[in-house]
Structures are given as structure tokens and as C-alpha cells.
Design an enzyme around this catalytic site. Structure first.
Site, PDB file in Angstrom:
ATOM      1  CB  SER A 184     -59.660  41.079  51.772  1.00 32.49           C
ATOM      2  OG  SER A 184     -61.026  40.566  51.764  1.00 32.49           O
ATOM      3  N   PRO A 185     -59.433  40.030  48.716  1.00 34.82           N
ATOM      4  CG  PRO A 185     -60.633  38.778  47.568  1.00 34.82           C
ATOM      5  CD  PRO A 185     -60.407  39.084  48.768  1.00 34.82           C
ATOM      6  N   GLY A 238     -58.826  44.084  54.324  1.00 32.14           N
ATOM      7  CA  GLY A 238     -58.696  44.782  52.957  1.00 32.14           C
ATOM      8  C   GLY A 238     -57.996  46.303  53.083  1.00 32.14           C
ATOM      9  CG  LEU A 266     -65.125  48.403  59.254  1.00 26.83           C
ATOM     10  CD1 LEU A 266     -66.285  48.874  59.990  1.00 26.83           C
ATOM     11  CD2 LEU A 266     -64.116  49.295  59.088  1.00 26.83           C
ATOM     12  CE1 TYR A 268     -69.716  43.516  41.280  1.00 21.30           C
ATOM     13  CE2 TYR A 268     -68.617  42.529  43.076  1.00 21.30           C
ATOM     14  CZ  TYR A 268     -68.839  43.532  42.272  1.00 21.30           C
ATOM     15  OH  TYR A 268     -68.436  44.749  42.435  1.00 21.30           O
TER      16      TYR A 268
HETATM   17  C1  LIG Z   1     -60.727  48.972  46.811  1.00 18.80           C
HETATM   18  C2  LIG Z   1     -61.502  47.994  47.210  1.00 18.80           C
HETATM   19  C3  LIG Z   1     -61.705  46.678  46.285  1.00 18.80           C
HETATM   20  C4  LIG Z   1     -62.290  45.655  46.525  1.00 18.80           C
HETATM   21  N1  LIG Z   1     -62.273  44.516  45.438  1.00 18.80           N
HETATM   22  C5  LIG Z   1     -62.929  43.441  45.945  1.00 18.80           C
HETATM   23  C6  LIG Z   1     -63.011  42.208  45.105  1.00 18.80           C
HETATM   24  O1  LIG Z   1     -62.233  42.216  44.226  1.00 18.80           O
HETATM   25  N2  LIG Z   1     -63.514  41.236  45.419  1.00 18.80           N
HETATM   26  C7  LIG Z   1     -63.898  41.032  46.949  1.00 18.80           C
HETATM   27  O2  LIG Z   1     -64.717  39.899  47.081  1.00 18.80           O
HETATM   28  N3  LIG Z   1     -64.243  41.945  47.620  1.00 18.80           N
HETATM   29  C8  LIG Z   1     -63.597  43.321  47.467  1.00 18.80           C
HETATM   30  N4  LIG Z   1     -63.610  44.236  48.264  1.00 18.80           N
HETATM   31  C9  LIG Z   1     -64.118  43.896  49.565  1.00 18.80           C
HETATM   32  C10 LIG Z   1     -62.786  43.527  50.455  1.00 18.80           C
HETATM   33  O3  LIG Z   1     -62.379  42.290  50.137  1.00 18.80           O
HETATM   34  C11 LIG Z   1     -63.135  43.455  52.018  1.00 18.80           C
HETATM   35  O4  LIG Z   1     -64.473  42.585  52.023  1.00 18.80           O
HETATM   36  C12 LIG Z   1     -63.844  44.892  52.301  1.00 18.80           C
HETATM   37  O5  LIG Z   1     -63.168  45.834  52.097  1.00 18.80           O
HETATM   38  C13 LIG Z   1     -64.141  44.832  54.140  1.00 18.80           C
HETATM   39  O6  LIG Z   1     -62.919  44.406  54.575  1.00 18.80           O
HETATM   40  P1  LIG Z   1     -62.075  45.792  55.153  1.00 18.80           P
HETATM   41  O7  LIG Z   1     -62.992  46.515  56.095  1.00 18.80           O
HETATM   42  O8  LIG Z   1     -60.940  45.084  55.984  1.00 18.80           O
HETATM   43  O9  LIG Z   1     -61.608  46.714  54.117  1.00 18.80           O
HETATM   44  C14 LIG Z   1     -63.000  45.303  47.957  1.00 18.80           C
HETATM   45  C15 LIG Z   1     -62.707  46.341  48.627  1.00 18.80           C
HETATM   46  C16 LIG Z   1     -62.150  47.576  48.377  1.00 18.80           C
HETATM   47  C17 LIG Z   1     -61.836  48.614  49.809  1.00 18.80           C
END
Ligand SMILES: Cc1cc2nc3c(=O)[nH]c(=O)nc-3n(C[C@H](O)[C@H](O)[C@H](O)COP(=O)(O)O)c2cc1C
Length: 361
Positions: free
Chosen positions: A26-27, A308, A286, A191
Site C-alpha cells: 500500500s502507498p 501497509g 489491518l 485530502y
Molecule cells: C507510514 C504510513 C504512511 C501512509 N501513507 C499513505 C499514502 O501515502 N497514501 C495512502 O493512500 N495511504 C497511506 N497510508 C495508509 C496505508 O496505505 C494503509 O491504507 C493503512 O496503513 C492500513 O493498512 P495496514 O493496516 O496494512 O497498515 C499510510 C500509512 C502509513 C502507516
């Protein structure tokens, strides 16, 4: 839409681009660039490391489409042709080990001009400017700040919206020129685009509405899943290939009000949008265990699974997932200079186990 044999390690082809598996990084913004928005050695190492881990699709963090579209003064950007050589070099790092390079365009809108998360995630001001971290004017659908005490954004007028659409088109063209194969439009997390979608942030009466969605606002009176299903149908008609299903984030402190967060808590959004808008979806949030991720794809709940933070915790997550799901018994997906040794070690451990069992020890 899903074949019975579709699983986490099945390839997926959309519009001529084939992902070798359904795992997406994920970004994730790193807030580690200089004010020029250019990637540096940290970014090349970071994305190279994630690429070695074996995802099908690897997103860079969001790239700001204009300097005013950044969240912080340390975001990566794509607002000029000067960004192209360094972004093309980043694409080469991502592609080197087989991942498909993807990026995301962001305009932070009213959530811009703040300090980095570990520096307080608070509005920049004269004091930060004195230390070289200057604020800028932010824009949104309406002149409503994201949080109490945050910058009051300027409401974009019709000309401003037209300029913004041109900025999106220019940034998208640059992303293609740099070699990215997949583009995600960040329309979530409060955003700029999200601020146009949600009635909590948009009090306009004209009809400028326009693909990561915050599928629900996590706030009473806000954007709902029904709204997201309707928008996803429109996005599909407009040519979107995948709807990426996130949630919340409209204001910094409005999360976790309504949305409980067990593993894969946003998967139901991806599932409903996939079924009702008949558009491929990506589930995120998650998702940390291979069995769960595999079940999401097998069950036809989403076409892609993004991870992510777990990729920050373990950049080799896709390789471990392949092992856990019985898709790589001999470490053949790993770089051979690692896999050869790990396979030998696993064999030795299995032999030791057998002999221990045989001796009853
Ligand atoms: C350090 C960090 C930076 C993130 N930056 C972005 C981003 O640039 N663009 C975006 O759409 N989501 C961003 N997110 C959200 C993640 O892409 C993801 O949707 C979110 O962390 C939930 O997934 P996870 O539980 O696997 O971490 C970011 C999350 C983290 C932790």
C-alpha cells in the site's frame, strides 16, 4: 467474477498489465524528502527492499501533484519535469525484482502544511518557518479547517478547480513517463478530493464532484458506503479499473468513532463495492496474516489485497506468505543467493526433527 481456483498467488491482468500475484504494498508516505520533493538514497533502498520481498504490485508513497498539494515539506512530488529522472530511477529499483511499479497522486488540500507525524503533525507556523519549515496556503472545497486550530483553507473557485484538473493530467502524464504502470488517485483520508465528496467538508452548492476512496467517513452525517457504491459505478464508467477501499481520515482526530478495527475491517467495503458496482476492488487495512489475505481473494471479496504497516514490519511478507500457503516449498521465489541457503537450512532442520523423533529424544 472470481474463478474457484483464484488465490493470493494467482496472476491478475487488467488493461494489459499483469501482476504476478495479488499482494500489493500500500502507498505509505515516508516524509523523508527534501523541499524539492525528490527521492533520495533512503527512498531507493526502502523501495528496493520492499521489491525484494516479492509483492505483485508495489506502490510508492503518494506523490504531490503540486508543491501546495503536499502534506509536509518532506513529501515526494511530481510537480515538474525535474522530478522525472529520479522517479524513473525509483521505478527501476521497484522493477528490478519483478514487482509492477505503481504510484499515487495526492493533493493534501486542507490537511496540508503540517509538520511530520513524529514532529507533532500540527500546522506549520512562524516558529516552524524560523527553522526553515514554512507554511503555505491550503485549499479545499469549502473554507472549513480539518481540525480545530488548523489552517483555514481557501475554497477553490471554478478556475482553481480547472487548474487543479490540469495539474492532475500533467502529473499523471509524468507518472507514465517515469515508467509507473499503475496509477492511484488518492481520493480518501480527508485530502482534497475527499473534501469535495464528503458533506462534512463540502458545503458548496455548485456541482463539481468528481481512486482510493474513504468508503465511509467514520463520522455521523458524513459520506456513506451507499455513496461509495454509487461513486464506484461512476468511476467504473469513467474508466477506473480498480476501486481501492479505505475509510476515514477526514479530520485528524475523527477516526475510530464508528468503525471497529478487527483484522481486515475494511474488507466488507471492498466486497460490497465489488458486488454492487461490478468493479474490481482492492482491500486494505489491518491485513496481516497470509491465510486471511488468501481467503479474501478466494472468497471473491476483493481482487487485490494491500498491506501497509506489516510490510514495514516485515518487507519479505509476500515471500513468507507464499511459504505459509504452500506455494514455495523450496524457497524458489526468494533471490537465489538467499533461497539456496534457507532451503538447505530448512532441510537440515527437518532431518534433525526426524532423527530426534526416531530416537524418541
Ligand atoms: C507510514 C504510513 C504512511 C501512509 N501513507 C499513505 C499514502 O501515502 N497514501 C495512502 O493512500 N495511504 C497511506 N497510508 C495508509 C496505508 O496505505 C494503509 O491504507 C493503512 O496503513 C492500513 O493498512 P495496514 O493496516 O496494512 O497498515 C499510510 C500509512 C502509513 C502507516
Amino acid at each position: 467474477m472470481t474463478q474457484p481456483s483464484t488465490h493470493l498467488f494467482s496472476p491478475l491482468t487488467l488493461r494489459g498489465v499483469t501482476l504476478p500475484n495479488r499482494i500489493v504494498i500500500s502507498p505509505m508516505q515516508q516524509y523523508s524528502a527534501g523541499p524539492d520533493g525528490l527521492p533520495n538514497e533512503f527512498h531507493r533502498q526502502h523501495y528496493g527492499r520492499l521489491s525484494l520481498g516479492g509483492p505483485g504490485l508495489l506502490f510508492t508513497e503518494a506523490l504531490a501533484l503540486t508543491a501546495a498539494g503536499r502534506v509536509t515539506n518532506s513529501d515526494l512530488g511530481i510537480w515538474s519535469n525535474d522530478h522525472l529522472p529520479a522517479l524513473a530511477a525509483l521505478v527501476a529499483e521497484i522493477e528490478r525484482f519483478g514487482a509492477i511499479p505503481a504510484t499515487q497522486l495526492i493533493h493534501a488540500g486542507r490537511k496540508g502544511s503540517v509538520s511530520r507525524p513524529w514532529e507533532g503533525y500540527s500546522p506549520l507556523d512562524a516558529a516552524t518557518a524560523a527553522k526553515g519549515n514554512a507554511p503555505w496556503t491550503t485549499f479545499s472545497a469549502s473554507a472549513i479547517p480539518a481540525n480545530r486550530g488548523w489552517h483555514v483553507p481557501e475554497a477553490l473557485d471554478a478556475d482553481g478547480i480547472k487548474r487543479l484538473l490540469d495539474d492532475y493530467a500533467s502529473a499523471a502524464a509524468r507518472a507514465a513517463q517515469a515508467g509507473f504502470r499503475v496509477l492511484n488517485i488518492h481520493a480518501a483520508h480527508g485530502y482534497l478530493i475527499h473534501s469535495f465528496l464528503s458533506p462534512l467538508a463540502n458545503h458548496r452548492s455548485d456541482n463539481w464532484v468528481m481512486v482510493r476512496l474513504s468508503c465511509v467517513d467514520d463520522e455521523p452525517g458524513g459520506w456513506t458506503l451507499d455513496d461509495s457504491v454509487a461513486l464506484a459505478s461512476l468511476l467504473k464508467e469513467a474508466g477506473a479499473d480498480v476501486v481501492d477501499c479505505s475509510s476515514g481520515g477526514l479530520g485528524e482526530r475523527t477516526t475510530t468513532k464508528m468503525v471497529r478495527r478487527p483484522e481486515g475491517y475494511q474488507v466488507p467495503y471492498a466486497e460490497r463495492i465489488r458486488t454492487e458496482a461490478s468493479v474490481p476492488t482492492m482491500a486494505v487495512g489491518l491485513i496481516t496474516t497470509p491465510a486471511f489475505a488468501d481467503a479474501v481473494v478466494r472468497g471473491g471479496r476483493a481482487d487485490l489485497v494491500a498491506i501497509g504497516r506489516e510490510a514495514l514490519n516485515n518487507p519479505h511478507w509476500p515471500l513468507h506468505a507464499a511459504r505459509a500457503l504452500g506455494r514455495d516449498e523450496r524457497f524458489e521465489r526468494w533471490p537465489p543467493s538467499w533461497g539456496w541457503w534457507l532451503e538447505k537450512r530448512a532441510r537440515a532442520a527437518a532431518l534433525a526433527e526426524t532423527s530426534t523423533n526416531a530416537t524418541g529424544g
